[in-house]
Design a protein around this motif. Structure first.
Motif, PDB file in Angstrom:
ATOM      1  N   GLN A  11      55.320  46.612  39.183  1.00 42.82           N
ATOM      2  CA  GLN A  11      54.734  47.810  38.580  1.00 42.82           C
ATOM      3  C   GLN A  11      53.211  47.732  38.458  1.00 42.82           C
ATOM      4  O   GLN A  11      52.567  48.732  38.170  1.00 42.82           O
ATOM      5  CB  GLN A  11      55.338  48.052  37.190  1.00 42.82           C
ATOM      6  CG  GLN A  11      56.836  48.281  37.204  1.00 42.82           C
ATOM      7  CD  GLN A  11      57.249  49.394  38.154  1.00 42.82           C
ATOM      8  OE1 GLN A  11      56.655  50.456  38.148  1.00 42.82           O
ATOM      9  NE2 GLN A  11      58.246  49.135  38.972  1.00 42.82           N
ATOM     10  N   GLU A  12      52.645  46.554  38.668  1.00 37.55           N
ATOM     11  CA  GLU A  12      51.196  46.383  38.525  1.00 37.55           C
ATOM     12  C   GLU A  12      50.454  47.030  39.683  1.00 37.55           C
ATOM     13  O   GLU A  12      50.971  47.102  40.799  1.00 37.55           O
ATOM     14  CB  GLU A  12      50.831  44.895  38.483  1.00 37.55           C
ATOM     15  CG  GLU A  12      51.256  44.212  37.224  1.00 37.55           C
ATOM     16  CD  GLU A  12      50.769  42.777  37.166  1.00 37.55           C
ATOM     17  OE1 GLU A  12      50.291  42.227  38.182  1.00 37.55           O
ATOM     18  OE2 GLU A  12      50.891  42.194  36.082  1.00 37.55           O
ATOM     19  N   PRO A  13      49.227  47.487  39.438  1.00 31.00           N
ATOM     20  CA  PRO A  13      48.435  48.032  40.552  1.00 31.00           C
ATOM     21  C   PRO A  13      48.095  46.916  41.533  1.00 31.00           C
ATOM     22  O   PRO A  13      48.040  45.743  41.180  1.00 31.00           O
ATOM     23  CB  PRO A  13      47.170  48.556  39.866  1.00 31.00           C
ATOM     24  CG  PRO A  13      47.094  47.839  38.566  1.00 31.00           C
ATOM     25  CD  PRO A  13      48.511  47.499  38.177  1.00 31.00           C
ATOM     26  N   VAL A  14      47.889  47.316  42.773  1.00 34.04           N
ATOM     27  CA  VAL A  14      47.526  46.354  43.809  1.00 34.04           C
ATOM     28  C   VAL A  14      46.110  45.874  43.540  1.00 34.04           C
ATOM     29  O   VAL A  14      45.186  46.665  43.416  1.00 34.04           O
ATOM     30  CB  VAL A  14      47.637  46.987  45.211  1.00 34.04           C
ATOM     31  CG1 VAL A  14      47.112  46.042  46.270  1.00 34.04           C
ATOM     32  CG2 VAL A  14      49.077  47.365  45.491  1.00 34.04           C
ATOM     33  N   CYS A  36      44.236  42.006  51.191  1.00 36.50           N
ATOM     34  CA  CYS A  36      44.486  43.211  50.406  1.00 36.50           C
ATOM     35  C   CYS A  36      45.496  44.117  51.104  1.00 36.50           C
ATOM     36  O   CYS A  36      46.415  44.640  50.489  1.00 36.50           O
ATOM     37  CB  CYS A  36      43.195  43.959  50.128  1.00 36.50           C
ATOM     38  SG  CYS A  36      43.434  45.330  48.999  1.00 36.50           S
ATOM     39  N   ALA A  37      45.321  44.293  52.407  1.00 37.11           N
ATOM     40  CA  ALA A  37      46.274  45.097  53.166  1.00 37.11           C
ATOM     41  C   ALA A  37      47.654  44.457  53.110  1.00 37.11           C
ATOM     42  O   ALA A  37      48.665  45.145  52.958  1.00 37.11           O
ATOM     43  CB  ALA A  37      45.804  45.251  54.611  1.00 37.11           C
ATOM     44  N   PRO A  87      37.768  47.872  50.190  1.00 36.83           N
ATOM     45  CA  PRO A  87      37.235  48.775  49.166  1.00 36.83           C
ATOM     46  C   PRO A  87      38.313  49.625  48.496  1.00 36.83           C
ATOM     47  O   PRO A  87      38.128  50.083  47.383  1.00 36.83           O
ATOM     48  CB  PRO A  87      36.239  49.656  49.927  1.00 36.83           C
ATOM     49  CG  PRO A  87      35.835  48.829  51.090  1.00 36.83           C
ATOM     50  CD  PRO A  87      37.070  48.031  51.459  1.00 36.83           C
ATOM     51  N   GLU A  88      39.451  49.837  49.139  1.00 42.03           N
ATOM     52  CA  GLU A  88      40.492  50.661  48.550  1.00 42.03           C
ATOM     53  C   GLU A  88      41.346  49.881  47.564  1.00 42.03           C
ATOM     54  O   GLU A  88      42.211  50.439  46.916  1.00 42.03           O
ATOM     55  CB  GLU A  88      41.370  51.238  49.659  1.00 42.03           C
ATOM     56  CG  GLU A  88      40.593  52.236  50.514  1.00 42.03           C
ATOM     57  CD  GLU A  88      41.376  52.641  51.710  1.00 42.03           C
ATOM     58  OE1 GLU A  88      41.356  51.884  52.690  1.00 42.03           O
ATOM     59  OE2 GLU A  88      41.995  53.711  51.659  1.00 42.03           O
ATOM     60  N   CYS A  89      41.130  48.596  47.453  1.00 42.62           N
ATOM     61  CA  CYS A  89      41.879  47.771  46.512  1.00 42.62           C
ATOM     62  C   CYS A  89      41.176  47.752  45.154  1.00 42.62           C
ATOM     63  O   CYS A  89      39.970  47.916  45.066  1.00 42.62           O
ATOM     64  CB  CYS A  89      41.981  46.331  47.021  1.00 42.62           C
ATOM     65  SG  CYS A  89      43.027  46.194  48.469  1.00 42.62           S
ATOM     66  N   VAL A  90      41.936  47.504  44.135  1.00 34.65           N
ATOM     67  CA  VAL A  90      41.383  47.336  42.798  1.00 34.65           C
ATOM     68  C   VAL A  90      40.983  45.875  42.667  1.00 34.65           C
ATOM     69  O   VAL A  90      41.805  44.989  42.860  1.00 34.65           O
ATOM     70  CB  VAL A  90      42.424  47.701  41.722  1.00 34.65           C
ATOM     71  CG1 VAL A  90      41.864  47.438  40.349  1.00 34.65           C
ATOM     72  CG2 VAL A  90      42.867  49.137  41.874  1.00 34.65           C
ATOM     73  N   ARG A  91      39.737  45.620  42.371  1.00 39.41           N
ATOM     74  CA  ARG A  91      39.285  44.228  42.229  1.00 39.41           C
ATOM     75  C   ARG A  91      39.402  43.787  40.777  1.00 39.41           C
ATOM     76  O   ARG A  91      39.096  44.528  39.867  1.00 39.41           O
ATOM     77  CB  ARG A  91      37.839  44.093  42.684  1.00 39.41           C
ATOM     78  CG  ARG A  91      37.682  44.265  44.160  1.00 39.41           C
ATOM     79  CD  ARG A  91      36.321  43.740  44.574  1.00 39.41           C
ATOM     80  NE  ARG A  91      36.193  43.848  46.000  1.00 39.41           N
ATOM     81  CZ  ARG A  91      36.487  42.866  46.838  1.00 39.41           C
ATOM     82  NH1 ARG A  91      36.923  41.726  46.400  1.00 39.41           N
ATOM     83  NH2 ARG A  91      36.340  43.040  48.123  1.00 39.41           N
ATOM     84  N   GLU A  92      39.841  42.541  40.605  1.00 41.24           N
ATOM     85  CA  GLU A  92      39.877  41.959  39.264  1.00 41.24           C
ATOM     86  C   GLU A  92      38.484  41.502  38.898  1.00 41.24           C
ATOM     87  O   GLU A  92      37.721  41.054  39.724  1.00 41.24           O
ATOM     88  CB  GLU A  92      40.832  40.772  39.213  1.00 41.24           C
ATOM     89  CG  GLU A  92      42.261  41.196  39.377  1.00 41.24           C
ATOM     90  CD  GLU A  92      43.211  40.023  39.254  1.00 41.24           C
ATOM     91  OE1 GLU A  92      42.754  38.916  38.911  1.00 41.24           O
ATOM     92  OE2 GLU A  92      44.397  40.213  39.489  1.00 41.24           O
ATOM     93  N   LEU A  93      38.145  41.628  37.628  1.00 40.82           N
ATOM     94  CA  LEU A  93      36.827  41.189  37.172  1.00 40.82           C
ATOM     95  C   LEU A  93      36.852  39.744  36.807  1.00 40.82           C
ATOM     96  O   LEU A  93      37.750  39.169  36.396  1.00 40.82           O
ATOM     97  CB  LEU A  93      36.381  42.036  35.993  1.00 40.82           C
ATOM     98  CG  LEU A  93      36.283  43.535  36.303  1.00 40.82           C
ATOM     99  CD1 LEU A  93      35.955  44.294  35.033  1.00 40.82           C
ATOM    100  CD2 LEU A  93      35.224  43.791  37.348  1.00 40.82           C
TER     101      LEU A  93
END
Length: 192
Positions: free
Chosen positions: A97-100, A121-122, A186-192
């Motif tokens: 359920q977590e975002p990618v 990421c892909a 760039p379409e992925c959510v990056r962790e901080l």
């Protein structure tokens, strides 16, 4: 940390007692420091057995959180292994359920994605879709493509015809080859 003998007995008849005398925070601390339930090894085995493409460490960490939360409500020792397996299923569902997010380097997504021409990421996006497929489809692909099993042997093991197994594996392979699944970083959510 418990000895090997104590670890075995925790998974046996003492599991509810071990949980009952501890708060979720204490359970989490004990599971993370020493792994008395051997959850790290169980996580790897679980992923292999159920043909999931997830990071083993992510499943381990989520499982200890789920067990720490559910542990105080554990009332029966009838089948501690089945209880732990059920918590792992819960942990997998939470992870799905977590975002990618952009995965760390050197992980399962890079290991599998690079030979397929997918950046991590892909590959993570494709794996998220893969992990939501029926287990029979995942098992066909895992057996034939990832484990490199022979079609006839896997068909006999899974109790399916070879053509049906091949159809399942091809369906999953198309998922990996689908250009829509090959998103760029760039379409992925990056962790901080």
């Amino acid at each position: 940390m418990e000895s090997g003998t104590d670890r075995t007995s925790i998974v046996g008849h003492r599991l509810p007692e071990w949980f009952r005398v501890r708060s979720p925070r204490e359970i989490l601390h004990r599971l993370a420091n020493g792994d008395p339930l051997l959850l790290r090894a169980r996580a790897g085995s679980f992923l292999e057995r159920h043909a999931y493409l997830l990071e083993g460490d992510a499943l381990f960490l989520r499982t200890i959180a789920v067990i720490a939360h559910a542990g105080p409500r554990c009332r029966t020792a009838a089948d501690a292994d089945a209880w732990i397996e059920a918590r792992m299923h819960e942990a997998v569902q939470e992870l799905l359920q977590e975002p990618v997010r952009y995965p760390s380097e050197g992980g399962v997504y890079e290991h599998i994605g690079r030979p397929l021409g997918l950046d991590p990421c892909a590959m993570r996006r494709v794996a998220a879709r893969f992990n939501r497929l029926a287990e029979a489809d995942r098992q066909a692909f895992f057996g034939l493509v990832i484990r490199g099993q022979r079609m006839e042997a896997l068909a006999a093991q899974l109790g399916e015809s070879a053509p049906e197994l091949g159809r399942r594996a091809r369906y999953v392979l198309d998922l990996f080859l689908d250009p829509a699944a090959t998103l760029t970083r760039p379409e992925c959510v990056r962790e901080l």
